[in-house]
Design a protein around this motif. Structure first.
Motif, PDB file in Angstrom:
ATOM      1  N   TYR A  88       0.817  -1.215   0.000  1.00  0.00           N
ATOM      2  CA  TYR A  88       0.000   0.000   0.000  1.00  0.00           C
ATOM      3  C   TYR A  88       0.849   1.262   0.000  1.00  0.00           C
ATOM      4  O   TYR A  88       2.000   1.260   0.445  1.00  0.00           O
ATOM      5  CB  TYR A  88      -0.904   0.033   1.237  1.00  0.00           C
ATOM      6  CG  TYR A  88      -1.755  -1.187   1.426  1.00  0.00           C
ATOM      7  CD1 TYR A  88      -2.836  -1.448   0.588  1.00  0.00           C
ATOM      8  CD2 TYR A  88      -1.470  -2.105   2.445  1.00  0.00           C
ATOM      9  CE1 TYR A  88      -3.615  -2.578   0.763  1.00  0.00           C
ATOM     10  CE2 TYR A  88      -2.247  -3.233   2.626  1.00  0.00           C
ATOM     11  CZ  TYR A  88      -3.317  -3.469   1.784  1.00  0.00           C
ATOM     12  OH  TYR A  88      -4.075  -4.591   1.950  1.00  0.00           O
ATOM     13  N   TYR A  90       0.038   5.383   1.251  1.00  0.00           N
ATOM     14  CA  TYR A  90      -0.949   6.145   2.014  1.00  0.00           C
ATOM     15  C   TYR A  90      -0.830   7.640   1.741  1.00  0.00           C
ATOM     16  O   TYR A  90       0.271   8.183   1.634  1.00  0.00           O
ATOM     17  CB  TYR A  90      -0.767   5.890   3.513  1.00  0.00           C
ATOM     18  CG  TYR A  90      -0.981   4.449   3.907  1.00  0.00           C
ATOM     19  CD1 TYR A  90      -2.231   3.977   4.280  1.00  0.00           C
ATOM     20  CD2 TYR A  90       0.087   3.539   3.896  1.00  0.00           C
ATOM     21  CE1 TYR A  90      -2.434   2.656   4.641  1.00  0.00           C
ATOM     22  CE2 TYR A  90      -0.104   2.211   4.258  1.00  0.00           C
ATOM     23  CZ  TYR A  90      -1.358   1.774   4.623  1.00  0.00           C
ATOM     24  OH  TYR A  90      -1.533   0.458   4.976  1.00  0.00           O
ATOM     25  N   ASN A  91      -1.968   8.297   1.688  1.00  0.00           N
ATOM     26  CA  ASN A  91      -2.026   9.745   1.465  1.00  0.00           C
ATOM     27  C   ASN A  91      -1.851  10.467   2.799  1.00  0.00           C
ATOM     28  O   ASN A  91      -2.748  11.133   3.285  1.00  0.00           O
ATOM     29  CB  ASN A  91      -3.361  10.117   0.819  1.00  0.00           C
ATOM     30  CG  ASN A  91      -3.394  11.561   0.354  1.00  0.00           C
ATOM     31  OD1 ASN A  91      -2.366  12.218   0.255  1.00  0.00           O
ATOM     32  ND2 ASN A  91      -4.588  12.064   0.078  1.00  0.00           N
ATOM     33  N   GLU A 116      -7.494   7.983   0.234  1.00  0.00           N
ATOM     34  CA  GLU A 116      -6.653   7.775   1.401  1.00  0.00           C
ATOM     35  C   GLU A 116      -5.534   6.769   1.160  1.00  0.00           C
ATOM     36  O   GLU A 116      -4.469   6.859   1.787  1.00  0.00           O
ATOM     37  CB  GLU A 116      -7.504   7.299   2.585  1.00  0.00           C
ATOM     38  CG  GLU A 116      -8.505   8.336   3.083  1.00  0.00           C
ATOM     39  CD  GLU A 116      -9.300   7.840   4.269  1.00  0.00           C
ATOM     40  OE1 GLU A 116      -9.066   6.689   4.699  1.00  0.00           O
ATOM     41  OE2 GLU A 116     -10.142   8.590   4.772  1.00  0.00           O
ATOM     42  N   ILE A 117      -5.766   5.828   0.257  1.00  0.00           N
ATOM     43  CA  ILE A 117      -4.813   4.734   0.097  1.00  0.00           C
ATOM     44  C   ILE A 117      -4.854   4.202  -1.334  1.00  0.00           C
ATOM     45  O   ILE A 117      -5.913   4.167  -1.963  1.00  0.00           O
ATOM     46  CB  ILE A 117      -5.128   3.602   1.107  1.00  0.00           C
ATOM     47  CG1 ILE A 117      -4.098   2.478   1.029  1.00  0.00           C
ATOM     48  CG2 ILE A 117      -6.534   3.067   0.909  1.00  0.00           C
ATOM     49  CD1 ILE A 117      -4.269   1.445   2.124  1.00  0.00           C
ATOM     50  N   TYR A 118      -3.685   3.838  -1.846  1.00  0.00           N
ATOM     51  CA  TYR A 118      -3.598   3.119  -3.112  1.00  0.00           C
ATOM     52  C   TYR A 118      -3.035   1.733  -2.836  1.00  0.00           C
ATOM     53  O   TYR A 118      -2.114   1.569  -2.023  1.00  0.00           O
ATOM     54  CB  TYR A 118      -2.671   3.827  -4.108  1.00  0.00           C
ATOM     55  CG  TYR A 118      -3.329   4.963  -4.864  1.00  0.00           C
ATOM     56  CD1 TYR A 118      -4.317   4.714  -5.800  1.00  0.00           C
ATOM     57  CD2 TYR A 118      -2.937   6.281  -4.645  1.00  0.00           C
ATOM     58  CE1 TYR A 118      -4.912   5.755  -6.493  1.00  0.00           C
ATOM     59  CE2 TYR A 118      -3.513   7.330  -5.343  1.00  0.00           C
ATOM     60  CZ  TYR A 118      -4.507   7.053  -6.261  1.00  0.00           C
ATOM     61  OH  TYR A 118      -5.100   8.078  -6.955  1.00  0.00           O
ATOM     62  N   HIS A 119      -3.584   0.762  -3.535  1.00  0.00           N
ATOM     63  CA  HIS A 119      -3.105  -0.613  -3.439  1.00  0.00           C
ATOM     64  C   HIS A 119      -2.127  -0.862  -4.579  1.00  0.00           C
ATOM     65  O   HIS A 119      -2.338  -0.389  -5.689  1.00  0.00           O
ATOM     66  CB  HIS A 119      -4.301  -1.576  -3.551  1.00  0.00           C
ATOM     67  CG  HIS A 119      -4.009  -2.972  -3.123  1.00  0.00           C
ATOM     68  ND1 HIS A 119      -3.301  -3.850  -3.920  1.00  0.00           N
ATOM     69  CD2 HIS A 119      -4.323  -3.648  -1.991  1.00  0.00           C
ATOM     70  CE1 HIS A 119      -3.198  -5.014  -3.287  1.00  0.00           C
ATOM     71  NE2 HIS A 119      -3.803  -4.922  -2.122  1.00  0.00           N
ATOM     72  N   ASP A 142       2.900  -1.570   5.711  1.00  0.00           N
ATOM     73  CA  ASP A 142       3.288  -0.254   6.218  1.00  0.00           C
ATOM     74  C   ASP A 142       4.575   0.238   5.570  1.00  0.00           C
ATOM     75  O   ASP A 142       5.672  -0.156   5.964  1.00  0.00           O
ATOM     76  CB  ASP A 142       3.463  -0.315   7.743  1.00  0.00           C
ATOM     77  CG  ASP A 142       3.744   1.056   8.339  1.00  0.00           C
ATOM     78  OD1 ASP A 142       3.709   2.057   7.599  1.00  0.00           O
ATOM     79  OD2 ASP A 142       4.017   1.121   9.557  1.00  0.00           O
ATOM     80  N   ARG A 145       5.795   6.728   6.458  1.00  0.00           N
ATOM     81  CA  ARG A 145       5.137   7.955   5.992  1.00  0.00           C
ATOM     82  C   ARG A 145       6.182   9.003   5.624  1.00  0.00           C
ATOM     83  O   ARG A 145       6.015  10.199   5.861  1.00  0.00           O
ATOM     84  CB  ARG A 145       4.190   8.500   7.078  1.00  0.00           C
ATOM     85  CG  ARG A 145       3.086   7.549   7.502  1.00  0.00           C
ATOM     86  CD  ARG A 145       2.126   7.217   6.364  1.00  0.00           C
ATOM     87  NE  ARG A 145       1.006   6.432   6.847  1.00  0.00           N
ATOM     88  CZ  ARG A 145       1.008   5.113   6.978  1.00  0.00           C
ATOM     89  NH1 ARG A 145       2.096   4.417   6.631  1.00  0.00           N
ATOM     90  NH2 ARG A 145      -0.043   4.474   7.426  1.00  0.00           N
ATOM     91  N   ASN A 149       7.052   6.475   0.910  1.00  0.00           N
ATOM     92  CA  ASN A 149       5.595   6.414   0.784  1.00  0.00           C
ATOM     93  C   ASN A 149       5.076   7.547  -0.092  1.00  0.00           C
ATOM     94  O   ASN A 149       4.175   7.359  -0.904  1.00  0.00           O
ATOM     95  CB  ASN A 149       4.963   6.491   2.170  1.00  0.00           C
ATOM     96  CG  ASN A 149       3.448   6.572   2.118  1.00  0.00           C
ATOM     97  OD1 ASN A 149       2.773   5.633   1.734  1.00  0.00           O
ATOM     98  ND2 ASN A 149       2.913   7.731   2.494  1.00  0.00           N
ATOM     99  N   PHE A 153       2.934   6.908  -3.428  1.00  0.00           N
ATOM    100  CA  PHE A 153       1.561   7.416  -3.564  1.00  0.00           C
ATOM    101  C   PHE A 153       1.429   8.297  -4.806  1.00  0.00           C
ATOM    102  O   PHE A 153       0.468   8.162  -5.577  1.00  0.00           O
ATOM    103  CB  PHE A 153       1.156   8.208  -2.316  1.00  0.00           C
ATOM    104  CG  PHE A 153      -0.292   8.596  -2.291  1.00  0.00           C
ATOM    105  CD1 PHE A 153      -1.248   7.732  -1.770  1.00  0.00           C
ATOM    106  CD2 PHE A 153      -0.722   9.802  -2.820  1.00  0.00           C
ATOM    107  CE1 PHE A 153      -2.596   8.070  -1.768  1.00  0.00           C
ATOM    108  CE2 PHE A 153      -2.063  10.153  -2.824  1.00  0.00           C
ATOM    109  CZ  PHE A 153      -3.003   9.274  -2.291  1.00  0.00           C
TER     110      PHE A 153
END
Length: 336
Positions: A88, A90-91, A116-119, A142, A145, A149, A153
Motif C-alpha cells: 500500500y 498512504y495519502n 486515502e490509500i492506493y493498493h 506499512d 510515511r 511512501n 503514492f
C-alpha cells in the motif's frame, strides 16, 4: 492481468543517503543492477533526490507521456531485516525527521482531497509463486510515511489519473541494511523480482464437461496454435471486465458452439511456463450431449474415463488437476 508484448521496459529508482545514514543501499543496488544482463528486458535507472522534487519525479515523467511497463521503487528501511514488498501507499505525512531539503511535515495529506490509500497494482500470484519459499522476503502493509511512501503514492496517483498509462505495474520495495542481509542476496531477490514482473501473466478458464456416461471432455490444440497437438480443457483467456463464468461461456460458444452457464470454480492451478505465468480455473459445466458440440478451433476431441485420463498428452497447466482427479475421482457434474 498483465500482458507484456515485445521487450518490456522497467524503470528502477533508488535514493542517495539521507538523515544520519552513511549511505543508502538502494543507490548501491542501482549500480549493481546496471551491470546485470537482463536479456530482452530494457532496464532504466533513476536516482531520486530525498525531497519533494524527488518524490514528484516519476509521477511527472508519467504525466509528461513517458511509458514504462513496470516501475520498481527501491528504498532503504533501517527497521527491516528482510526485503519488503509494500502492498500500500498512504495519502499521509508523518515525517519524524527532515528530508534532505530540510522539509519535515508531521501530519496532513500528500495530495489534498485525494483518496486515502492506493493498493499496489501488480499481479500478486506470480510474485507469491516466485517467492513462496524465500525466507528473506516479506509482504508489508506499512511503507512508513516518509519520502518512500510519498513517492509511491504520487506514482500510483499519476497512473490512476492518466488512463493511457494505467497498465504500468508499480511496486515499492524496501531494502534492509546490507549488514543485516548481504547485498548479493538482496541483488538476487531484486533481479528475480524484475524478471518475474516482466513475464506475462494470464488468467484462463477451462470447462469440465461430462457426457451421460460420466466421462469428461478433452480437446486437442491444432497445429497452427502454440503447444500443437497437446490436450486441454476447452476454454481460454479471461478478457478485461469478465468474470470466469462470463469468459468460459464466451469461449465455449467460440470453440464448441455451446451455450452453457458454467457453475463455480472447482479447481485452480498456477503454472510457470517458460514464456508466461498461467492461472487456470476449471469450472463445472455439467452434462452435455455430444451432438451439441461442434469443434470450431480444436482438431479433435475425446471423452475420457477416470482410468483413461492419461490416454492423451495434457498441457502442463492442466496436468496437475487431472492427476488429482485420477486419484480422488471426478467432481459431481453440475446440475442445471
Amino acid at each position: 492481468m498483465q500482458i507484456i508484448m515485445g521487450a518490456p521496459s522497467v524503470l528502477i529508482t533508488g535514493y542517495p543517503k539521507f538523515s544520519n545514514f552513511e549511505y543508502n543501499v538502494s543507490e548501491k543496488m542501482l549500480s549493481l543492477l546496471e551491470k546485470i544482463d537482463f536479456g530482452k528486458i530494457k532496464i532504466l535507472t533513476e536516482l531520486l533526490s530525498v525531497d519533494e522534487f524527488g518524490s514528484n519525479l516519476t509521477a511527472n515523467r508519467i504525466k509528461s507521456g513517458e511509458t514504462f511497463d513496470i516501475i520498481i521503487h527501491l528504498g532503504f528501511s533501517s527497521k527491516s531485516k528482510k526485503v519488503r514488498f509494500e502492498k500500500y501507499a498512504y495519502n499521509e505525512y508523518k515525517m519524524s525527521h527532515p528530508d534532505n531539503s530540510g522539509r519535515c511535515i508531521s501530519n496532513g495529506e500528500i495530495i489534498k482531497k485525494n483518496k486515502e490509500i492506493y493498493h499496489a497494482n501488480i499481479d500478486f500470484p506470480p510474485l507469491n509463486y516466485e517467492f513462496k519459499e524465500e525466507c528473506n522476503v516479506e509482504w508489508s502493509d506499512d511503507p512508513g510515511r516518509y519520502i518512500c511512501n510519498e513517492t509511491y503514492f504520487k506514482t500510483l496517483n499519476a497512473i490512476n489519473d492518466k488512463s493511457k498509462n494505467n497498465d504500468i505495474k508499480v511496486l515499492f520495495v524496501h531494502l534492509p541494511s546490507e549488514f543485516i542481509l548481504d547485498i548479493s542476496k538482496q541483488t538476487d531477490i531484486v533481479t528475480r523480482l524484475i524478471k518475474c514482473m516482466s513475464k506475462p501473466y494470464l488468467e484462463v478458464v477451462g470447462g469440465l464437461i461430462f457426457d451421460v456416461n460420466n466421462r469428461i471432455l478433452s480437446c486437442r490444440r491444432p497445429k497452427e496454435k502454440s503447444w500443437p497437438s497437446w490436450w486441454e480443457f476447452p476454454g481460454g483467456k479471461i478478457e478485461s471486465g469478465e468474470t470466469p463464468q462470463m469468459a468460459l461461456s464466451r469461449e465455449l460458444r467460440e470453440e464448441l458452439s455451446l451455450n452453457v452457464n458454467p457453475s463455480k470454480i472447482i479447481a485452480e492451478q498456477f503454472f510457470n511456463y517458460d514464456d508466461k505465468y498461467v492461472k487456470l480455473m476449471v469450472l463445472n459445466c455439467g452434462i452435455i450431449e455430444e451432438n451439441r458440440i461442434e469443434l470450431l478451433e480444436h482438431d479433435e476431441m475425446k471423452w475420457l474415463t477416470k482410468k483413461g485420463l492419461f490416454d492423451v498428452n495434457w498441457l502442463p497447466a492442466d496436468l496437475p488437476i487431472v492427476e488429482k482427479w485420477y486419484i480422488e475421482g471426478f467432481p459431481i457434474p453440475h446440475q442445471y
